[in-house]
Design a protein around this motif. Structure first.
Motif, PDB file in Angstrom:
ATOM      1  N   LYS A   1      -6.049  34.055 104.723  1.00 36.88           N
ATOM      2  CA  LYS A   1      -6.732  34.676 103.578  1.00 36.88           C
ATOM      3  C   LYS A   1      -6.877  36.182 103.811  1.00 36.88           C
ATOM      4  O   LYS A   1      -7.146  36.604 104.932  1.00 36.88           O
ATOM      5  CB  LYS A   1      -8.129  34.075 103.431  1.00 36.88           C
ATOM      6  CG  LYS A   1      -8.205  32.873 102.504  1.00 36.88           C
ATOM      7  CD  LYS A   1      -9.652  32.378 102.369  1.00 36.88           C
ATOM      8  CE  LYS A   1     -10.581  33.362 101.699  1.00 36.88           C
ATOM      9  NZ  LYS A   1     -11.958  32.813 101.519  1.00 36.88           N
TER      10      LYS A   1
ATOM     11  N   VAL B   1      -9.910  39.009  95.360  1.00 38.98           N
ATOM     12  CA  VAL B   1     -10.063  38.226  94.137  1.00 38.98           C
ATOM     13  C   VAL B   1      -9.548  36.810  94.384  1.00 38.98           C
ATOM     14  O   VAL B   1      -8.448  36.622  94.916  1.00 38.98           O
ATOM     15  CB  VAL B   1      -9.302  38.876  92.962  1.00 38.98           C
ATOM     16  CG1 VAL B   1      -9.385  37.992  91.709  1.00 38.98           C
ATOM     17  CG2 VAL B   1      -9.846  40.266  92.679  1.00 38.98           C
ATOM     18  N   LYS B   2     -10.365  35.819  94.004  1.00 36.86           N
ATOM     19  CA  LYS B   2      -9.930  34.429  94.024  1.00 36.86           C
ATOM     20  C   LYS B   2      -9.159  34.194  92.724  1.00 36.86           C
ATOM     21  O   LYS B   2      -9.699  34.340  91.627  1.00 36.86           O
ATOM     22  CB  LYS B   2     -11.158  33.514  94.084  1.00 36.86           C
ATOM     23  CG  LYS B   2     -10.812  32.040  94.149  1.00 36.86           C
ATOM     24  CD  LYS B   2     -12.072  31.181  94.274  1.00 36.86           C
ATOM     25  CE  LYS B   2     -11.718  29.740  94.621  1.00 36.86           C
ATOM     26  NZ  LYS B   2     -10.606  29.157  93.863  1.00 36.86           N
TER      27      LYS B   2
ATOM     28  N   THR C   1      -7.510  32.442  89.659  1.00 39.77           N
ATOM     29  CA  THR C   1      -7.665  31.191  88.894  1.00 39.77           C
ATOM     30  C   THR C   1      -6.374  30.840  88.162  1.00 39.77           C
ATOM     31  O   THR C   1      -5.998  29.687  88.081  1.00 39.77           O
ATOM     32  CB  THR C   1      -8.849  31.279  87.910  1.00 39.77           C
ATOM     33  OG1 THR C   1      -8.678  32.459  87.119  1.00 39.77           O
ATOM     34  CG2 THR C   1     -10.164  31.372  88.672  1.00 39.77           C
TER      35      THR C   1
ATOM     36  N   ILE D   1     -11.608  35.582  90.021  1.00 38.16           N
ATOM     37  CA  ILE D   1     -13.040  35.853  90.208  1.00 38.16           C
ATOM     38  C   ILE D   1     -13.192  36.721  91.451  1.00 38.16           C
ATOM     39  O   ILE D   1     -12.624  36.399  92.506  1.00 38.16           O
ATOM     40  CB  ILE D   1     -13.812  34.534  90.388  1.00 38.16           C
ATOM     41  CG1 ILE D   1     -13.607  33.646  89.143  1.00 38.16           C
ATOM     42  CG2 ILE D   1     -15.301  34.795  90.636  1.00 38.16           C
ATOM     43  CD1 ILE D   1     -14.053  32.212  89.336  1.00 38.16           C
TER      44      ILE D   1
ATOM     45  N   ASP E   1     -14.295  37.964  94.770  1.00 42.81           N
ATOM     46  CA  ASP E   1     -14.861  37.223  95.900  1.00 42.81           C
ATOM     47  C   ASP E   1     -15.636  38.165  96.828  1.00 42.81           C
ATOM     48  O   ASP E   1     -16.747  37.864  97.241  1.00 42.81           O
ATOM     49  CB  ASP E   1     -13.703  36.554  96.647  1.00 42.81           C
ATOM     50  CG  ASP E   1     -14.185  35.638  97.750  1.00 42.81           C
ATOM     51  OD1 ASP E   1     -14.980  34.726  97.445  1.00 42.81           O
ATOM     52  OD2 ASP E   1     -13.776  35.851  98.913  1.00 42.81           O
ATOM     53  N   LYS E   2     -15.032  39.298  97.146  1.00 41.62           N
ATOM     54  CA  LYS E   2     -15.682  40.289  98.022  1.00 41.62           C
ATOM     55  C   LYS E   2     -15.292  41.674  97.532  1.00 41.62           C
ATOM     56  O   LYS E   2     -14.226  41.858  96.948  1.00 41.62           O
ATOM     57  CB  LYS E   2     -15.172  40.142  99.463  1.00 41.62           C
ATOM     58  CG  LYS E   2     -15.555  38.856 100.160  1.00 41.62           C
ATOM     59  CD  LYS E   2     -15.218  38.955 101.661  1.00 41.62           C
ATOM     60  CE  LYS E   2     -15.608  37.675 102.383  1.00 41.62           C
ATOM     61  NZ  LYS E   2     -14.756  36.515 101.974  1.00 41.62           N
TER      62      LYS E   2
ATOM     63  N   PRO F   1     -19.122  40.581  93.336  1.00 40.96           N
ATOM     64  CA  PRO F   1     -18.667  39.201  93.514  1.00 40.96           C
ATOM     65  C   PRO F   1     -19.157  38.318  92.371  1.00 40.96           C
ATOM     66  O   PRO F   1     -20.303  38.449  91.913  1.00 40.96           O
ATOM     67  CB  PRO F   1     -19.290  38.805  94.856  1.00 40.96           C
ATOM     68  CG  PRO F   1     -19.361  40.094  95.611  1.00 40.96           C
ATOM     69  CD  PRO F   1     -19.723  41.117  94.574  1.00 40.96           C
ATOM     70  N   GLY F   2     -18.261  37.449  91.913  1.00 41.50           N
ATOM     71  CA  GLY F   2     -18.597  36.569  90.809  1.00 41.50           C
ATOM     72  C   GLY F   2     -18.058  37.039  89.470  1.00 41.50           C
ATOM     73  O   GLY F   2     -17.947  36.259  88.535  1.00 41.50           O
TER      74      GLY F   2
ATOM     75  N   ARG G   1     -15.574  37.876  86.596  1.00 43.54           N
ATOM     76  CA  ARG G   1     -14.255  37.393  86.194  1.00 43.54           C
ATOM     77  C   ARG G   1     -13.407  38.607  85.835  1.00 43.54           C
ATOM     78  O   ARG G   1     -13.838  39.462  85.059  1.00 43.54           O
ATOM     79  CB  ARG G   1     -14.367  36.438  85.011  1.00 43.54           C
ATOM     80  CG  ARG G   1     -15.314  35.257  85.307  1.00 43.54           C
ATOM     81  CD  ARG G   1     -15.261  34.177  84.248  1.00 43.54           C
ATOM     82  NE  ARG G   1     -14.108  33.313  84.441  1.00 43.54           N
ATOM     83  CZ  ARG G   1     -14.097  32.220  85.222  1.00 43.54           C
ATOM     84  NH1 ARG G   1     -15.197  31.844  85.875  1.00 43.54           N
ATOM     85  NH2 ARG G   1     -12.998  31.499  85.355  1.00 43.54           N
TER      86      ARG G   1
ATOM     87  N   GLU H   1      -4.018  31.701  96.592  1.00 42.11           N
ATOM     88  CA  GLU H   1      -5.404  31.405  96.210  1.00 42.11           C
ATOM     89  C   GLU H   1      -6.285  32.656  96.192  1.00 42.11           C
ATOM     90  O   GLU H   1      -7.263  32.720  95.448  1.00 42.11           O
ATOM     91  CB  GLU H   1      -5.979  30.352  97.173  1.00 42.11           C
ATOM     92  CG  GLU H   1      -5.322  28.985  96.989  1.00 42.11           C
ATOM     93  CD  GLU H   1      -5.868  27.965  97.988  1.00 42.11           C
ATOM     94  OE1 GLU H   1      -6.955  27.429  97.732  1.00 42.11           O
ATOM     95  OE2 GLU H   1      -5.203  27.755  99.021  1.00 42.11           O
ATOM     96  N   TYR H   2      -5.928  33.634  97.013  1.00 44.56           N
ATOM     97  CA  TYR H   2      -6.699  34.883  97.069  1.00 44.56           C
ATOM     98  C   TYR H   2      -5.732  36.060  97.155  1.00 44.56           C
ATOM     99  O   TYR H   2      -4.624  35.916  97.691  1.00 44.56           O
ATOM    100  CB  TYR H   2      -7.628  34.927  98.289  1.00 44.56           C
ATOM    101  CG  TYR H   2      -8.757  33.924  98.212  1.00 44.56           C
ATOM    102  CD1 TYR H   2      -9.997  34.286  97.685  1.00 44.56           C
ATOM    103  CD2 TYR H   2      -8.567  32.616  98.662  1.00 44.56           C
ATOM    104  CE1 TYR H   2     -11.037  33.355  97.607  1.00 44.56           C
ATOM    105  CE2 TYR H   2      -9.597  31.676  98.575  1.00 44.56           C
ATOM    106  CZ  TYR H   2     -10.820  32.062  98.044  1.00 44.56           C
ATOM    107  OH  TYR H   2     -11.834  31.156  97.948  1.00 44.56           O
TER     108      TYR H   2
END
Lengths: 365, 365, 365, 365
Positions: D39, D50-51, D53, D85, D87-88, D98-99, D101, D141-142
């Motif tokens: 990761k 960013v995660k 989606t 989303i 992530d950090k 973070p969080g 979108r 995924e990231y």
């Protein structure tokens, strides 16, 4: 350090050491003082601390001192113009390093908000005109510059640093608000109402576009004489109240393609409306304190544009190139020089320009 | 025929035969009559005589009837809009021949003067808005069109001629003075102050640029309902005096990118100044009879533009294409139809729009 | 006279009297002669007959003489530049009268067709470049000018008429095709490939926009020396084939904002592609006889524009003002002068410019 | 952390934890694999993790897999499009937390260099197209996003996130390189050569400007059928090699105002040159692998412009508004959906579009 702390650039408490420096501090309407003041420190990752080498005084500083600018509170170090040497940088600063010689823009720009992306730095949501207004300014030995990467410009080797002080504010203001907004073009006829420093900055930069005629209008014969030396093709002393008639006679009753308002009072704005040709542009530079009459009963059908603008300093890199290539010499605006410890004299000289014939004064820190 | 005789298009004595036609004649403030009037003749090499098939009434015709337009003298045939069939042409007309179906522009353009070369036909030195004002107009069976090659447009085969009457004046006025001057763009937020025929014409043509929001403001709920049907995304009845607040709330306190003034009084112009976002444009369409207040004490720093324009009808060919390709349907503006011999009823219907819900009325000659 | 007869301006049989005049006539590839030729007459209502006082020779005339311009048939009087005095006018001419001193545009424009309305006079459907090509030209004592109102310009009192001959073609060509299309701007870096008359015209007019650098590239040291005198900041003799490298070194490997192609061969066009900076513009002036390689495999991602243009002379009024206000002195392009009866010597001098150092030659009729 | 470490965004060693994620990795020409991969971690103050989606596959990814993109080395995670989303964030990130979108732009922009200030983010000196090319991309995924504040966009509440994946690259590419550069305007005639995903994106966004005609040209009848459903007014299957003739016949031998090249081979570029009207613009979108012939021997006099552009995604905020206001529905480009663990099937489907009729495929991470 969290994201949010950086967002409130303007309201951030000034972090300071016990080290002190000399600074010109606003002490409420009518009052100012040269004081010892704590040296500024890096307060956000994108900050830089700049050691001032030269600064100047702007007409806006006089407005603040009259109490006309409510965003500027007593205790504020004044000044939003200057050149200097980078002293310290925050961890997010990538374009500059300590020791770099820099030009300070009067406008602080984050480079990231919607306005900055459109080049409208003056309306940056965490910047704009904050220096010497909402945060401490440049009339001091050191200044903290937020968003340093987007608010400072590297000074080319061998440049005349005194001349570049004119690029902090007055030259881009004349150019962006007057010349660019006014669509000055080769062969055009331009009138500039107001031959003070800002009108003369508009004149100097209008010449970059080779208009056929530049008519300069003012009440002061000395300033009109300066304008002629700078390249005005015609000058009009408007004391007799007949300036509009004179312009119309000079232009075969057609009017001017561009009228630049460089005073900021209703009478000079109305004059622009009287002399503008169909299809022309009135470019307002003046800082107005009251509403003006707009004669739409005549102008509605004249296919004109009226523009306003707080300088964005988006053209600073372009202006730097024109100065470096000697297409323009902004040092011609400088009439007096003072050391920082005599800045109160500098203010006096600048504030009594009718007598002292001052245009721009340089203050060496 | 010498060169000079053509130059004074406006002042030329109307040459006429003994043949007569029906015409709506201005008889001084408050007075008009449907009269027998001599048919017009070719008076200059670039003239054409057009047999009117359809015409309409403009808000400006009502202004003339109030005595508000001093250039229009009693005895004048009114009307500056319409479609028809070319009846006769002068020897210098090359783009049309008798029998051609044509759209008449409200603006007469020589195509040769400095203003015409810049596409500013409204200020043509021998034309401009003269039809139904300084020379006889289109509310008649025949009309003389000076500078015919540049002032008429061919009607494409199969076109809806009734719809094209809207292209003589109202559609290009909404488009040029409102939409183009206002720089309406995809994704933008637009407010149109005034939902009468001209505001609705601005609305229809604004849609060509796919703005994200069009907020329509008026005092009349019926007109706002029409606006919603035409594509307004929001409507505001400004009777309560809180329209500015409502717009600011709708736009997250940011204001609109474009504010189109489509009324012509000080209050609606000031409203535009209250809702314009930094960097936005106020595009004036309204015909103003008095000066307005311009709040430069607030707007000087807002980087806005204010534009005025008498329609040039320079975009008529473009608008013809958008109508032909069904991107826009100007026939939606038409609410009533009359024969020429009932034109006085048409005036009554148009003048009492609050009651009759009239937008544009078609008069068949 | 019917409408249709005027439409085919180009194909109209030249109507002529038995009066004769001297004229330079194209007699097929490689052949030309100074001959007695019938004086032209008014052939359409919008025509004027102009008595030539001064004309010149264009590089295009040499192309015609090589047989490279198939639209120009043997028997044609050459020349599309000049100044003179209006001798006669047709009944539709309103802007000029006999005795007026006029500048002749190389482009004939009706002012009414779709292209003319867009200012694209070069593609006028009944005009464009027809003078000295599809109809008889200006290297004669008299010339017939169709669409006179839109194709002639009044000469201001006191103007240097010799200098104004440069405004018939070469100066607007350099300005419109090179400088305007190339978006030359204050502070910009410009390269002009080709320092012949047209490249020098681009240089003179580029200066109107105060670029920071103008790099002139040519094979001929004399022409580069002229370029330096005219205001080029750098010159490169490209004989060694390393011009691209030199330009990239001069610009910090960034390239130029504007590259103006003023030769018309594949090698010079490719050079422009090698030196253009991301975001820059290649403005082609050169008349090309063969296709060129466009290196899209590299340029597709460089955000550049490439423009072409046949001069429209839409800027002639603007250029007249810049000449009158002494912002530009086109007379600097003139190196030799001849009387009309020695026009064959003038051609010889112009065609052997490498030896004679000729730029533009003036021919007095 | 020093200033200099941030400068080399591109070359920064990927800092990674021992945590792993699934990622699609380029393994040299012809080879790719879905692998476990460390990761990413924050590596510079302006970075965000960013995660993902949703992501997608671009034609450019296929080019990389052929070995055509030398800047992309084996071992690289592919993909430059997607939503996700936050992530950090690094300490200099101020616009996101973070969080949040977010929409990921295919172009990484510092917002501070000369190119970024001009809105030319594609040429950002420390960014540009680096994602899935010079640094690891979004088919994982990231993903680490440098210069996060200027390279991510907040997703409005309630937005269709699948549709917004089209705003990472394909929609701004069609719009900026094709529609904006091509100056598509109301009433204009447009041809789009290539009806694949990018040509269709140009079509969807061209409709924002209400052109009168959009002629779509391709070899594949299915894609032309899609084009008609999307709003093309005419379609031409160019298999017979007569597309140029057909376009000229459709336009009365005049040609088109805008020709958009959306393929990237010499034949389609030449076709644009054959159908462009005088005064028109050829807007190149295609990624070319070889030089093309430019027929300047014909085009030099046609007053045209040819533009190239690597997408800047400067219009992403504008496009977001047009999508939110339902002026455009980019979801129409989506034909297939896959989970990340079936991304190899997604590649297969996308690469064989002629059979699968795939346009854009969505991959859910």
């Amino acid at each position: 350090m969290t994201a949010n702390t950086i967002l409130d650039t303007k309201n951030r408490a000034q972090v300071a050491t016990s080290e002190t420096m000399k600074a010109l501090v606003y002490r409420g309407p009518g009052n100012k003082a040269l004081e010892d003041h704590p040296k500024p420190l890096i307060a956000a990752p994108a900050d830089a601390i700049v050691k001032i080498t030269k600064t100047t005084i702007c007409g806006t500083d006089l407005h603040i001192l009259k109490g006309d600018v409510p965003t500027c509170k007593p205790g504020r170090i004044l000044g939003h113009e200057g050149v200097g040497i980078v002293d310290k940088i925050g961890p997010a600063v990538t374009a500059f390093k300590p020791g770099d010689r820099v030009l300070i823009s009067c406008i602080t720009a984050c480079g990231k908000c919607d306005y900055c992306r459109r080049g409208m730095y003056s309306h940056c949501t965490t910047g704009g005109w904050i220096l010497g207004n909402e945060i401490d300014g440049t009339q001091a030995e050191y200044v903290r510059i937020p968003h340093a990467d987007s608010s400072l410009y590297p000074i080319p080797k061998g440049a005349d640093e005194e001349a570049l002080v004119m690029l902090s504010d007055i030259l881009p203001t004349g150019f962006e608000c007057g010349v660019l907004n006014g669509k000055v073009a080769p062969g055009a006829t331009v009138a500039i109402v107001g031959s003070g420093p800002i009108g003369l900055a508009a004149l100097l930069t209008a010449l970059l576009y080779s208009p056929a005629e530049i008519i300069m209008i003012d009440l002061d014969d000395h300033r009109l004489e300066v304008a002629r030396k700078f390249g005005a093709t015609q000058t009009i002393n408007s004391t007799d109240g007949r300036a509009a008639d004179t312009v119309m006679a000079m232009t075969g009753r057609r009017g001017v393609d561009t009228a630049i308002e460089a005073v900021g009072i209703p009478a000079t704005f109305e004059l622009c409306g009287e002399i503008i040709a169909p299809g022309g542009t009135i470019a307002n530079i003046g800082v107005h304190g009251t509403k003006v009459d707009l004669h739409l009963e005549r102008l509605w059908s004249q296919n004109i544009a009226i523009t306003t603008r707080l300088v964005d300093t988006a053209t600073t890199p372009m202006l730097l190139k024109t100065v470096q290539s000697r297409k323009i010499d902004p040092a011609r605006l400088i009439t007096h020089r003072f050391k920082l410890d005599r800045i109160l004299d500098a203010y006096e000289t600048f504030a009594t320009a009718a007598t002292t014939k001052a245009l721009k004064v340089i203050i060496e820190a």
